[in-house]
Design a protein around this motif. Sequence first.
Motif, PDB file in Angstrom:
ATOM      1  N   THR A   2       0.842  -1.195   0.000  1.00  0.00           N
ATOM      2  CA  THR A   2       0.000   0.000   0.000  1.00  0.00           C
ATOM      3  C   THR A   2       0.876   1.243   0.000  1.00  0.00           C
ATOM      4  O   THR A   2       1.822   1.345   0.783  1.00  0.00           O
ATOM      5  CB  THR A   2      -0.896   0.010   1.257  1.00  0.00           C
ATOM      6  N   ASP A   3       0.572   2.200  -0.886  1.00  0.00           N
ATOM      7  CA  ASP A   3       1.317   3.458  -0.895  1.00  0.00           C
ATOM      8  C   ASP A   3       1.106   4.200   0.418  1.00  0.00           C
ATOM      9  O   ASP A   3       0.057   4.091   1.048  1.00  0.00           O
ATOM     10  CB  ASP A   3       0.869   4.342  -2.061  1.00  0.00           C
ATOM     11  N   LEU A   4       2.087   4.990   0.782  1.00  0.00           N
ATOM     12  CA  LEU A   4       2.058   5.764   2.014  1.00  0.00           C
ATOM     13  C   LEU A   4       0.867   6.722   2.050  1.00  0.00           C
ATOM     14  O   LEU A   4       0.223   6.898   3.085  1.00  0.00           O
ATOM     15  CB  LEU A   4       3.371   6.541   2.159  1.00  0.00           C
ATOM     16  N   THR A   5       0.579   7.334   0.917  1.00  0.00           N
ATOM     17  CA  THR A   5      -0.556   8.255   0.849  1.00  0.00           C
ATOM     18  C   THR A   5      -1.287   8.036  -0.467  1.00  0.00           C
ATOM     19  O   THR A   5      -0.833   7.294  -1.333  1.00  0.00           O
ATOM     20  CB  THR A   5      -0.110   9.716   1.024  1.00  0.00           C
ATOM     21  N   SER A  75       0.844   5.153   7.035  1.00  0.00           N
ATOM     22  CA  SER A  75       0.019   6.041   6.218  1.00  0.00           C
ATOM     23  C   SER A  75       0.328   7.500   6.511  1.00  0.00           C
ATOM     24  O   SER A  75       0.802   7.844   7.599  1.00  0.00           O
ATOM     25  CB  SER A  75      -1.464   5.782   6.500  1.00  0.00           C
ATOM     26  N   LEU A  76      -0.018   8.332   5.537  1.00  0.00           N
ATOM     27  CA  LEU A  76       0.192   9.766   5.661  1.00  0.00           C
ATOM     28  C   LEU A  76      -1.038  10.490   5.123  1.00  0.00           C
ATOM     29  O   LEU A  76      -1.360  10.379   3.942  1.00  0.00           O
ATOM     30  CB  LEU A  76       1.434  10.181   4.858  1.00  0.00           C
ATOM     31  N   ALA A  77      -1.730  11.205   6.010  1.00  0.00           N
ATOM     32  CA  ALA A  77      -2.843  12.063   5.600  1.00  0.00           C
ATOM     33  C   ALA A  77      -2.308  13.494   5.539  1.00  0.00           C
ATOM     34  O   ALA A  77      -1.495  13.896   6.382  1.00  0.00           O
ATOM     35  CB  ALA A  77      -3.994  11.958   6.587  1.00  0.00           C
ATOM     36  N   ILE A  78      -2.757  14.237   4.546  1.00  0.00           N
ATOM     37  CA  ILE A  78      -2.210  15.571   4.297  1.00  0.00           C
ATOM     38  C   ILE A  78      -3.347  16.584   4.228  1.00  0.00           C
ATOM     39  O   ILE A  78      -4.364  16.349   3.570  1.00  0.00           O
ATOM     40  CB  ILE A  78      -1.432  15.593   2.967  1.00  0.00           C
ATOM     41  N   GLY A  79      -3.149  17.712   4.900  1.00  0.00           N
ATOM     42  CA  GLY A  79      -4.126  18.792   4.829  1.00  0.00           C
ATOM     43  C   GLY A  79      -3.460  20.099   4.435  1.00  0.00           C
ATOM     44  O   GLY A  79      -2.364  20.410   4.893  1.00  0.00           O
ATOM     45  N   THR A 107       4.098  -1.649  15.900  1.00  0.00           N
ATOM     46  CA  THR A 107       5.330  -2.393  15.640  1.00  0.00           C
ATOM     47  C   THR A 107       6.220  -1.733  14.593  1.00  0.00           C
ATOM     48  O   THR A 107       7.279  -2.256  14.272  1.00  0.00           O
ATOM     49  CB  THR A 107       4.992  -3.813  15.158  1.00  0.00           C
ATOM     50  N   GLY A 108       5.816  -0.583  14.073  1.00  0.00           N
ATOM     51  CA  GLY A 108       6.533   0.039  12.958  1.00  0.00           C
ATOM     52  C   GLY A 108       7.480   1.155  13.336  1.00  0.00           C
ATOM     53  O   GLY A 108       7.514   2.185  12.665  1.00  0.00           O
ATOM     54  N   GLU A 109       8.271   0.974  14.385  1.00  0.00           N
ATOM     55  CA  GLU A 109       9.162   2.055  14.803  1.00  0.00           C
ATOM     56  C   GLU A 109      10.110   2.486  13.683  1.00  0.00           C
ATOM     57  O   GLU A 109      10.323   3.674  13.461  1.00  0.00           O
ATOM     58  CB  GLU A 109       9.967   1.644  16.038  1.00  0.00           C
ATOM     59  N   ALA A 110      10.686   1.531  12.956  1.00  0.00           N
ATOM     60  CA  ALA A 110      11.600   1.877  11.868  1.00  0.00           C
ATOM     61  C   ALA A 110      10.863   2.649  10.773  1.00  0.00           C
ATOM     62  O   ALA A 110      11.379   3.646  10.256  1.00  0.00           O
ATOM     63  CB  ALA A 110      12.250   0.621  11.295  1.00  0.00           C
ATOM     64  N   ASP A 111       9.641   2.213  10.406  1.00  0.00           N
ATOM     65  CA  ASP A 111       8.839   2.929   9.407  1.00  0.00           C
ATOM     66  C   ASP A 111       8.552   4.349   9.876  1.00  0.00           C
ATOM     67  O   ASP A 111       8.632   5.302   9.103  1.00  0.00           O
ATOM     68  CB  ASP A 111       7.507   2.213   9.161  1.00  0.00           C
ATOM     69  N   ALA A 142      -0.859  14.205  -3.599  1.00  0.00           N
ATOM     70  CA  ALA A 142      -0.432  12.839  -3.291  1.00  0.00           C
ATOM     71  C   ALA A 142       0.723  12.409  -4.190  1.00  0.00           C
ATOM     72  O   ALA A 142       1.709  11.822  -3.718  1.00  0.00           O
ATOM     73  CB  ALA A 142      -1.605  11.873  -3.415  1.00  0.00           C
ATOM     74  N   ALA A 143       0.635  12.709  -5.480  1.00  0.00           N
ATOM     75  CA  ALA A 143       1.685  12.320  -6.420  1.00  0.00           C
ATOM     76  C   ALA A 143       3.010  13.003  -6.084  1.00  0.00           C
ATOM     77  O   ALA A 143       4.075  12.370  -6.128  1.00  0.00           O
ATOM     78  CB  ALA A 143       1.260  12.649  -7.852  1.00  0.00           C
ATOM     79  N   THR A 144       2.957  14.278  -5.733  1.00  0.00           N
ATOM     80  CA  THR A 144       4.169  15.015  -5.375  1.00  0.00           C
ATOM     81  C   THR A 144       4.820  14.410  -4.141  1.00  0.00           C
ATOM     82  O   THR A 144       6.035  14.198  -4.103  1.00  0.00           O
ATOM     83  CB  THR A 144       3.845  16.505  -5.134  1.00  0.00           C
ATOM     84  N   VAL A 145       4.023  14.098  -3.125  1.00  0.00           N
ATOM     85  CA  VAL A 145       4.574  13.516  -1.898  1.00  0.00           C
ATOM     86  C   VAL A 145       5.147  12.125  -2.178  1.00  0.00           C
ATOM     87  O   VAL A 145       6.257  11.803  -1.739  1.00  0.00           O
ATOM     88  CB  VAL A 145       3.517  13.471  -0.777  1.00  0.00           C
ATOM     89  N   LEU A 146       4.428  11.315  -2.920  1.00  0.00           N
ATOM     90  CA  LEU A 146       4.924   9.972  -3.211  1.00  0.00           C
ATOM     91  C   LEU A 146       6.232  10.021  -3.987  1.00  0.00           C
ATOM     92  O   LEU A 146       7.156   9.252  -3.722  1.00  0.00           O
ATOM     93  CB  LEU A 146       3.879   9.160  -3.974  1.00  0.00           C
ATOM     94  N   GLU A 147       6.325  10.937  -4.943  1.00  0.00           N
ATOM     95  CA  GLU A 147       7.522  11.049  -5.757  1.00  0.00           C
ATOM     96  C   GLU A 147       8.697  11.637  -4.955  1.00  0.00           C
ATOM     97  O   GLU A 147       9.786  11.093  -4.950  1.00  0.00           O
ATOM     98  CB  GLU A 147       7.239  11.928  -6.972  1.00  0.00           C
ATOM     99  N   GLN A 148       8.437  12.740  -4.263  1.00  0.00           N
ATOM    100  CA  GLN A 148       9.505  13.479  -3.590  1.00  0.00           C
ATOM    101  C   GLN A 148       9.933  12.873  -2.248  1.00  0.00           C
ATOM    102  O   GLN A 148      11.096  12.958  -1.882  1.00  0.00           O
ATOM    103  CB  GLN A 148       9.062  14.929  -3.353  1.00  0.00           C
ATOM    104  N   VAL A 149       8.988  12.294  -1.530  1.00  0.00           N
ATOM    105  CA  VAL A 149       9.280  11.784  -0.185  1.00  0.00           C
ATOM    106  C   VAL A 149       9.484  10.287  -0.190  1.00  0.00           C
ATOM    107  O   VAL A 149      10.355   9.764   0.480  1.00  0.00           O
ATOM    108  CB  VAL A 149       8.146  12.178   0.799  1.00  0.00           C
ATOM    109  N   HIS A 150       8.672   9.610  -0.958  1.00  0.00           N
ATOM    110  CA  HIS A 150       8.655   8.144  -0.882  1.00  0.00           C
ATOM    111  C   HIS A 150       9.347   7.488  -2.083  1.00  0.00           C
ATOM    112  O   HIS A 150       9.436   6.267  -2.155  1.00  0.00           O
ATOM    113  CB  HIS A 150       7.193   7.674  -0.765  1.00  0.00           C
ATOM    114  N   GLY A 151       9.801   8.328  -3.043  1.00  0.00           N
ATOM    115  CA  GLY A 151      10.542   7.797  -4.183  1.00  0.00           C
ATOM    116  C   GLY A 151       9.741   6.893  -5.109  1.00  0.00           C
ATOM    117  O   GLY A 151      10.274   5.967  -5.695  1.00  0.00           O
ATOM    118  N   ARG A 152       8.436   7.172  -5.240  1.00  0.00           N
ATOM    119  CA  ARG A 152       7.593   6.345  -6.131  1.00  0.00           C
ATOM    120  C   ARG A 152       7.195   7.127  -7.361  1.00  0.00           C
ATOM    121  O   ARG A 152       6.953   8.256  -7.362  1.00  0.00           O
ATOM    122  CB  ARG A 152       6.322   5.896  -5.411  1.00  0.00           C
TER     123      ARG A 152
END
Length: 152
Positions: A2-5, A75-79, A107-111, A142-152
């Motif tokens: 699942t994508d982050l956002t 997950s990441l919600a953005i406002g 359980t996702g401390e590293a994430d 969402a596309a900008t965040v996925l590309e710039q932050v999550h490298g997708r």
Amino acid sequence: MTDLTAPELVLVDLQATDRVDATRQLAQTLADAGRVTDLEQFLADVAAREQRMATGIPGGVGLPHARSAAVTVPSLAIGRVLDGNGIDWGAPDGPADLVFLVAVPTTGEADHLTILTALARKLVHVSFREALLGAPDAEAVAATVLEQVHGR
């Protein structure tokens, strides 16, 4: 995976009375998408984190976050707050025009650390914040965040 956002996790014109209201609205998008199973538990976990230290950062950004048993996937919600007043998130330079709600399973401390670090690295750049504030719609945010932050 699942994508982050996603566009359904972006509120392009967030209108909130304060950070509690803003957090609830963003958390509701996560619950509606099935990423949070217990809204009230997740909100309590975010509030507990906020009580330890305000999560406003310079540049007009609110960065509430929590690890919670109520979260199913990172997950990441953005406002975006477009009213010109922003929301007080405790940052030294004033209110937030962008709010990023980071939700990670217990359980996702590293994430959790990876997401916060990646976001912080991008948020120091005015051009990144301006791109998000100027994006035409939730899909573009969402596309900008996925590309710039999550490298997708």
